[in-house]
Design a protein around this motif. Structure first.
Motif, PDB file in Angstrom:
ATOM      1  N   ALA A  90       0.837  -1.209   0.000  1.00 29.56           N
ATOM      2  CA  ALA A  90       0.000   0.000   0.000  1.00 29.56           C
ATOM      3  C   ALA A  90       0.866   1.251   0.000  1.00 29.56           C
ATOM      4  O   ALA A  90       0.559   2.233  -0.686  1.00 29.56           O
ATOM      5  N   ARG A 108       0.895   3.955  -3.037  1.00 30.05           N
ATOM      6  CA  ARG A 108       0.662   5.389  -2.818  1.00 30.05           C
ATOM      7  C   ARG A 108       1.770   6.223  -3.462  1.00 30.05           C
ATOM      8  O   ARG A 108       1.509   7.269  -4.050  1.00 30.05           O
ATOM      9  N   GLU A 121      -4.284   4.403  -5.493  1.00 30.38           N
ATOM     10  CA  GLU A 121      -5.011   4.316  -4.233  1.00 30.38           C
ATOM     11  C   GLU A 121      -5.564   2.897  -4.078  1.00 30.38           C
ATOM     12  O   GLU A 121      -6.056   2.309  -5.036  1.00 30.38           O
ATOM     13  N   MET A 122      -5.460   2.377  -2.876  1.00 28.92           N
ATOM     14  CA  MET A 122      -6.050   1.077  -2.584  1.00 28.92           C
ATOM     15  C   MET A 122      -6.604   1.106  -1.174  1.00 28.92           C
ATOM     16  O   MET A 122      -6.155   1.885  -0.336  1.00 28.92           O
ATOM     17  N   ASP A 123      -7.590   0.286  -0.931  1.00 30.44           N
ATOM     18  CA  ASP A 123      -8.217   0.215   0.387  1.00 30.44           C
ATOM     19  C   ASP A 123      -7.504  -0.871   1.195  1.00 30.44           C
ATOM     20  O   ASP A 123      -7.819  -2.056   1.066  1.00 30.44           O
ATOM     21  N   GLU A 163      -9.715  -2.973   3.607  1.00 32.55           N
ATOM     22  CA  GLU A 163     -10.512  -3.972   2.885  1.00 32.55           C
ATOM     23  C   GLU A 163      -9.643  -5.158   2.470  1.00 32.55           C
ATOM     24  O   GLU A 163     -10.049  -6.308   2.610  1.00 32.55           O
TER      25      GLU A 163
END
Length: 88
Positions: free
Chosen positions: A48, A52, A57-59, A62
């Motif tokens: 992550a 960035r 963008e990643m969750d 989740e």
């Protein structure tokens, strides 16, 4: 396991000893699972951070809670990075 032992009307000490033996027997598997999960979460955090830096963008929450594999998330990040480059 304990439920089956209780149906046999065994003394509480016997049930307790059997339960303890069962827990001791499975502990290496629990430790291995926990270790693998820690590694997966650390790898996802690293991924992550890298995503960035390249504008993807990643969750993260989740990915962690849904049990996403590092390879699947990596593929997603690379796909998103490639599609963003194609739009430039």
């Amino acid at each position: 396991m304990g439920d089956n032992l209780l149906r046999l009307n065994l003394p509480a000490k016997v049930v307790s000893a059997a339960t303890e033996a069962h827990l001791v027997a499975i502990q290496p598997y629990v430790d291995a699972f926990v270790g693998a999960e820690r590694t997966r979460v650390c790898d996802l955090i690293t991924l992550a951070e890298q995503a960035r830096k390249i504008g993807v963008e990643m969750d993260l929450l989740e990915a962690i809670t849904e049990g996403a594999s590092v390879d699947d998330v990596r593929a997603y990040v690379l796909e998103m990075a490639a599609s963003e480059r194609g739009q430039e």
